[in-house]
Design an enzyme around this catalytic site. Structure first.
Site, PDB file in Angstrom:
ATOM      1  CB  SER A  36     -22.290  56.257 -66.921  1.00 53.00           C
ATOM      2  OG  SER A  36     -23.165  55.400 -67.645  1.00 53.00           O
ATOM      3  CB  CYS A  60     -20.050  55.793 -71.340  1.00 53.62           C
ATOM      4  SG  CYS A  60     -21.445  56.848 -70.871  1.00 53.62           S
ATOM      5  CB  CYS A  68     -27.222  53.773 -74.329  1.00 53.23           C
ATOM      6  SG  CYS A  68     -26.895  53.624 -72.549  1.00 53.23           S
ATOM      7  CB  THR A  69     -22.381  50.736 -73.436  1.00 53.49           C
ATOM      8  OG1 THR A  69     -22.338  51.569 -72.272  1.00 53.49           O
ATOM      9  CG2 THR A  69     -21.527  51.347 -74.537  1.00 53.49           C
TER      10      THR A  69
END
Length: 257
Positions: free
Chosen positions: A13, A75, A186-187
């Site tokens: 994202s 993501c 969350c990356t």
């Protein structure tokens, strides 16, 4: 063209998926990678589900048009929202997602409580809820929605007073809990790992799912005979829906964290 010579597409994202890209490139140094960050629409974790699915499908279509041999959805939010749709749409292409590393944290010998930091949408999705429930008999899995944290990282806030205040308020309810692991769901979050460790207030192990995603990518490429032959090192190409973010993508790829 020999399909083995095609690049691997990695999508996020925004900038966060660079953390997964690094793990993949380290494990598969002879592969070419094409990274696309959708920073113009970041963050995904606070958008409606239908919008996240639409953005994810569009990003994947763009990678397929560029001839990638596999797609890594780097993501957690996009994985939760759209991984099934992607696999249905591209049945002949390996599509690898990422999920919070709840399993290794919950099954660790000394684990009693595990905090999973993730975007609100990731935590709401059925995929994550089933994952957390599967290990609730082995550890106390605490799901912690981190509204706004991915956006701070996307803006280049990796440390400093603003991030410290955010994290201190986030962790305040857990000051006296027996927490052994924090899972980064969350990356974007690995880039603020040091700030998380500092502001949690006491020693804690911090893990994420990047290495597991890289290993799954290698397994699928091996299974389909898609590993790039030869010994020449691969290259990494960066694209972004906000071109001004491309230099930061490259910097994050080389950053120590």
């Amino acid at each position: 063209m020999d399909k083995r010579e095609a690049p691997i597409g990695v999508f996020d994202s925004g900038l966060g998926g660079v953390s997964v890209l690094r793990a993949c490139a380290a494990l598969l140094p002879r592969e070419d990678f094409l990274f696309f960050g959708d920073s113009a629409n970041a963050p995904y974790g606070e958008k409606p589900l239908d919008q996240v699915r639409d953005l994810t499908l569009r990003a994947a279509a763009g990678l397929v048009e560029r001839g990638v041999k596999a797609i890594v959805v780097a993501c957690n939010t996009a994985t939760s929202a759209a991984i099934t749709l992607l696999r249905e749409k591209y049945p002949d292409t390996p599509v690898i997602g990422i999920e919070p590393a709840v399993k290794p944290a919950a099954q660790a010998d000394n684990s009693s409580s595990v905090i999973v930091m993730a975007t609100p949408l990731t935590i709401q999705e059925d995929k994550y809820q089933k994952l957390a429930a599967a290990f609730c008999d082995q550890a106390n899995v605490i799901s912690l929605p981190c509204k706004g944290l991915a956006e701070l990282v996307e803006q280049g806030c990796f440390d400093g007073p603003e991030l410290d205040r955010y994290l201190q308020a986030l962790f305040l309810p857990f000051r006296h809990c027996s927490v052994e692991y924090i899972v980064l769901g969350c990356t974007h979050y690995p880039f603020v790992r040091s700030a998380i460790r500092k502001n949690f207030g006491r020693p804690v192990a911090i893990i994420d799912g990047s290495d597991g995603t890289a290993r799954q990518l290698r397994r699928q490429l091996e299974a389909k005979n898609l590993l790039r032959p030869g010994t020449e090192p691969g290259k990494v190409t960066f694209l972004n829906s906000d071109p001004s973010k491309i230099p930061m993508s490259r910097a994050l790829f080389d950053m120590e964290y």
